[in-house]
Design a protein around this motif. Sequence first.
Motif, PDB file in Angstrom:
ATOM      1  N   THR A   4       0.529  -1.180  -0.087  1.00 19.79           N
ATOM      2  CA  THR A   4       0.203  -0.092  -0.375  1.00 19.79           C
ATOM      3  C   THR A   4       0.582   1.435   0.006  1.00 19.79           C
ATOM      4  O   THR A   4       2.311   1.015   0.085  1.00 19.79           O
ATOM      5  CB  THR A   4      -0.611  -0.220   1.154  1.00 19.79           C
ATOM      6  N   THR A   5       0.289   2.415  -0.789  1.00 17.57           N
ATOM      7  CA  THR A   5       0.955   4.004  -0.508  1.00 17.57           C
ATOM      8  C   THR A   5       1.555   4.191   1.145  1.00 17.57           C
ATOM      9  O   THR A   5       2.328   4.412   1.358  1.00 17.57           O
ATOM     10  CB  THR A   5       0.258   4.758  -1.139  1.00 17.57           C
ATOM     11  N   PHE A   6       0.290   3.220   2.252  1.00 19.69           N
ATOM     12  CA  PHE A   6       0.805   3.787   3.817  1.00 19.69           C
ATOM     13  C   PHE A   6       2.065   2.869   3.904  1.00 19.69           C
ATOM     14  O   PHE A   6       3.035   4.070   4.577  1.00 19.69           O
ATOM     15  CB  PHE A   6      -0.563   3.534   4.549  1.00 19.69           C
ATOM     16  N   THR A   7       2.319   1.504   3.746  1.00 18.35           N
ATOM     17  CA  THR A   7       3.501   1.486   3.862  1.00 18.35           C
ATOM     18  C   THR A   7       4.502   1.964   2.960  1.00 18.35           C
ATOM     19  O   THR A   7       6.091   1.816   3.566  1.00 18.35           O
ATOM     20  CB  THR A   7       3.838  -0.692   3.644  1.00 18.35           C
ATOM     21  N   ASP A   8       4.243   2.116   1.731  1.00 15.17           N
ATOM     22  CA  ASP A   8       5.783   2.961   1.143  1.00 15.17           C
ATOM     23  C   ASP A   8       6.012   4.515   2.177  1.00 15.17           C
ATOM     24  O   ASP A   8       6.957   4.241   2.028  1.00 15.17           O
ATOM     25  CB  ASP A   8       5.393   2.789  -0.336  1.00 15.17           C
ATOM     26  N   TYR A   9       5.226   5.077   1.858  1.00 15.17           N
ATOM     27  CA  TYR A   9       5.267   6.174   2.800  1.00 15.17           C
ATOM     28  C   TYR A   9       6.374   5.739   4.287  1.00 15.17           C
ATOM     29  O   TYR A   9       6.836   6.932   4.585  1.00 15.17           O
ATOM     30  CB  TYR A   9       4.389   7.233   2.692  1.00 15.17           C
ATOM     31  N   SER A  10       5.741   5.057   4.964  1.00 12.59           N
ATOM     32  CA  SER A  10       6.237   5.091   5.749  1.00 12.59           C
ATOM     33  C   SER A  10       7.346   4.204   5.897  1.00 12.59           C
ATOM     34  O   SER A  10       8.757   5.254   6.446  1.00 12.59           O
ATOM     35  CB  SER A  10       6.001   2.874   6.735  1.00 12.59           C
ATOM     36  N   LEU A  11       8.247   3.250   4.566  1.00 14.26           N
ATOM     37  CA  LEU A  11       9.482   3.506   4.882  1.00 14.26           C
ATOM     38  C   LEU A  11       9.671   4.708   4.095  1.00 14.26           C
ATOM     39  O   LEU A  11      11.405   4.565   4.508  1.00 14.26           O
ATOM     40  CB  LEU A  11       9.456   2.273   3.353  1.00 14.26           C
ATOM     41  N   ARG A  12       9.767   4.652   3.110  1.00 14.56           N
ATOM     42  CA  ARG A  12      10.222   6.690   2.614  1.00 14.56           C
ATOM     43  C   ARG A  12      10.778   7.435   3.939  1.00 14.56           C
ATOM     44  O   ARG A  12      11.537   7.701   4.062  1.00 14.56           O
ATOM     45  CB  ARG A  12       9.417   7.404   1.669  1.00 14.56           C
ATOM     46  N   ILE A  75      12.602  -4.131   8.991  1.00 10.73           N
ATOM     47  CA  ILE A  75      11.541  -4.049   6.820  1.00 10.73           C
ATOM     48  C   ILE A  75      11.132  -5.458   7.937  1.00 10.73           C
ATOM     49  O   ILE A  75       9.767  -4.578   6.640  1.00 10.73           O
ATOM     50  CB  ILE A  75      12.647  -3.605   6.244  1.00 10.73           C
ATOM     51  N   GLY A  76      10.974  -6.269   7.472  1.00 13.78           N
ATOM     52  CA  GLY A  76       9.517  -7.433   7.785  1.00 13.78           C
ATOM     53  C   GLY A  76       8.775  -6.785   8.855  1.00 13.78           C
ATOM     54  O   GLY A  76       7.110  -6.701   8.360  1.00 13.78           O
ATOM     55  N   GLU A  77       8.896  -6.645   9.455  1.00 13.38           N
ATOM     56  CA  GLU A  77       7.850  -5.996  11.448  1.00 13.38           C
ATOM     57  C   GLU A  77       6.716  -5.095  10.552  1.00 13.38           C
ATOM     58  O   GLU A  77       5.819  -4.712  10.469  1.00 13.38           O
ATOM     59  CB  GLU A  77       8.846  -6.081  12.820  1.00 13.38           C
ATOM     60  N   LEU A  78       8.448  -4.376  10.182  1.00 12.87           N
ATOM     61  CA  LEU A  78       7.091  -3.060   9.669  1.00 12.87           C
ATOM     62  C   LEU A  78       6.027  -2.769   9.094  1.00 12.87           C
ATOM     63  O   LEU A  78       5.063  -2.789   8.649  1.00 12.87           O
ATOM     64  CB  LEU A  78       7.848  -1.884   9.544  1.00 12.87           C
ATOM     65  N   VAL A  79       6.570  -3.869   8.403  1.00 14.27           N
ATOM     66  CA  VAL A  79       5.334  -4.049   6.244  1.00 14.27           C
ATOM     67  C   VAL A  79       3.935  -4.874   6.941  1.00 14.27           C
ATOM     68  O   VAL A  79       3.087  -4.669   6.421  1.00 14.27           O
ATOM     69  CB  VAL A  79       6.160  -5.279   5.416  1.00 14.27           C
ATOM     70  N   ARG A  80       4.347  -6.071   7.702  1.00 10.16           N
ATOM     71  CA  ARG A  80       3.832  -6.696   8.785  1.00 10.16           C
ATOM     72  C   ARG A  80       2.810  -5.698   9.810  1.00 10.16           C
ATOM     73  O   ARG A  80       1.063  -5.568   9.637  1.00 10.16           O
ATOM     74  CB  ARG A  80       4.008  -7.569  10.037  1.00 10.16           C
ATOM     75  N   ARG A  81       3.029  -4.780  10.129  1.00 13.32           N
ATOM     76  CA  ARG A  81       2.380  -3.205  11.069  1.00 13.32           C
ATOM     77  C   ARG A  81       1.571  -2.567  10.185  1.00 13.32           C
ATOM     78  O   ARG A  81       0.678  -1.966  10.406  1.00 13.32           O
ATOM     79  CB  ARG A  81       3.139  -2.594  11.471  1.00 13.32           C
ATOM     80  N   THR A  82       1.853  -2.643   9.097  1.00 11.21           N
ATOM     81  CA  THR A  82       1.741  -1.630   8.180  1.00 11.21           C
ATOM     82  C   THR A  82       0.754  -1.598   6.839  1.00 11.21           C
ATOM     83  O   THR A  82       0.234  -0.614   6.807  1.00 11.21           O
ATOM     84  CB  THR A  82       2.549  -0.425   7.570  1.00 11.21           C
ATOM     85  N   PRO A  84      -2.595  -3.375   5.864  1.00 16.15           N
ATOM     86  CA  PRO A  84      -3.801  -4.300   6.505  1.00 16.15           C
ATOM     87  C   PRO A  84      -4.329  -5.158   5.993  1.00 16.15           C
ATOM     88  O   PRO A  84      -4.609  -6.032   7.519  1.00 16.15           O
ATOM     89  CB  PRO A  84      -4.632  -3.088   5.809  1.00 16.15           C
ATOM     90  N   ASP A  85      -3.512  -5.790   5.519  1.00 15.40           N
ATOM     91  CA  ASP A  85      -4.340  -6.834   5.028  1.00 15.40           C
ATOM     92  C   ASP A  85      -3.465  -7.244   3.927  1.00 15.40           C
ATOM     93  O   ASP A  85      -3.215  -7.497   2.485  1.00 15.40           O
ATOM     94  CB  ASP A  85      -5.345  -7.004   3.717  1.00 15.40           C
ATOM     95  N   LEU A  86      -2.416  -8.561   4.360  1.00 16.63           N
ATOM     96  CA  LEU A  86      -1.366  -9.543   3.318  1.00 16.63           C
ATOM     97  C   LEU A  86      -2.441 -10.414   3.254  1.00 16.63           C
ATOM     98  O   LEU A  86      -1.806 -11.892   2.261  1.00 16.63           O
ATOM     99  CB  LEU A  86      -0.199  -9.618   4.760  1.00 16.63           C
ATOM    100  N   ALA A  87      -3.449 -11.105   3.010  1.00 20.69           N
ATOM    101  CA  ALA A  87      -4.432 -11.730   2.070  1.00 20.69           C
ATOM    102  C   ALA A  87      -3.858 -12.077   0.515  1.00 20.69           C
ATOM    103  O   ALA A  87      -4.801 -10.370   0.012  1.00 20.69           O
ATOM    104  CB  ALA A  87      -5.028 -11.869   2.692  1.00 20.69           C
TER     105      ALA A  87
END
Length: 151
Positions: A4-12, A75-82, A84-87
């Motif tokens: 998601t954009t949310f995860t992208d912006y979190s990483l940036r 980074i893996g923890e961050l992606v899991r947290r940000t 909303p749906d990894l399905a």
Amino acid sequence: MRLTTFTDYSLRTLIYLAVRPEKLVTIADIASAYDISANHLMKVVHHLAVAGDIATVRGQHGGLRLARPADAINIGELVRRTEPDLALVACFGETQRCIIQEGCVLQHALGAALQAFLAVLDGYTLADLVGPRQVLAGLLAIEVNTEQRAG
């Protein structure tokens, strides 16, 4: 799969802060560097602050900085947290049922692929992502003190 954009912006946001650990930066600084919406970044910054990844300093001379060393942010923890749906498919969800689910190998294959994806990200920290600090600083138009390192 697309993050998601949310995860992208979190990483940036975290990358920007790790490239410039010696100074407080503003949401406007980050938004300008990446040419992204400051309004979207506000929600991201709030989430990262609540999670303990960044610290916010209020006031006229306030801003943002990493709350933890870059090598402590996985980074893996961050992606899991940000995310909303990894399905990857509907049958991964709790409410969806597929007629062939009991005999379906695809669900297992996609589940293994997702686990492999997350396992690779688990092998990286924020410090790993900002290894080429001087290159990133140049691309983001950030002046950095070469004597200090993210970490």
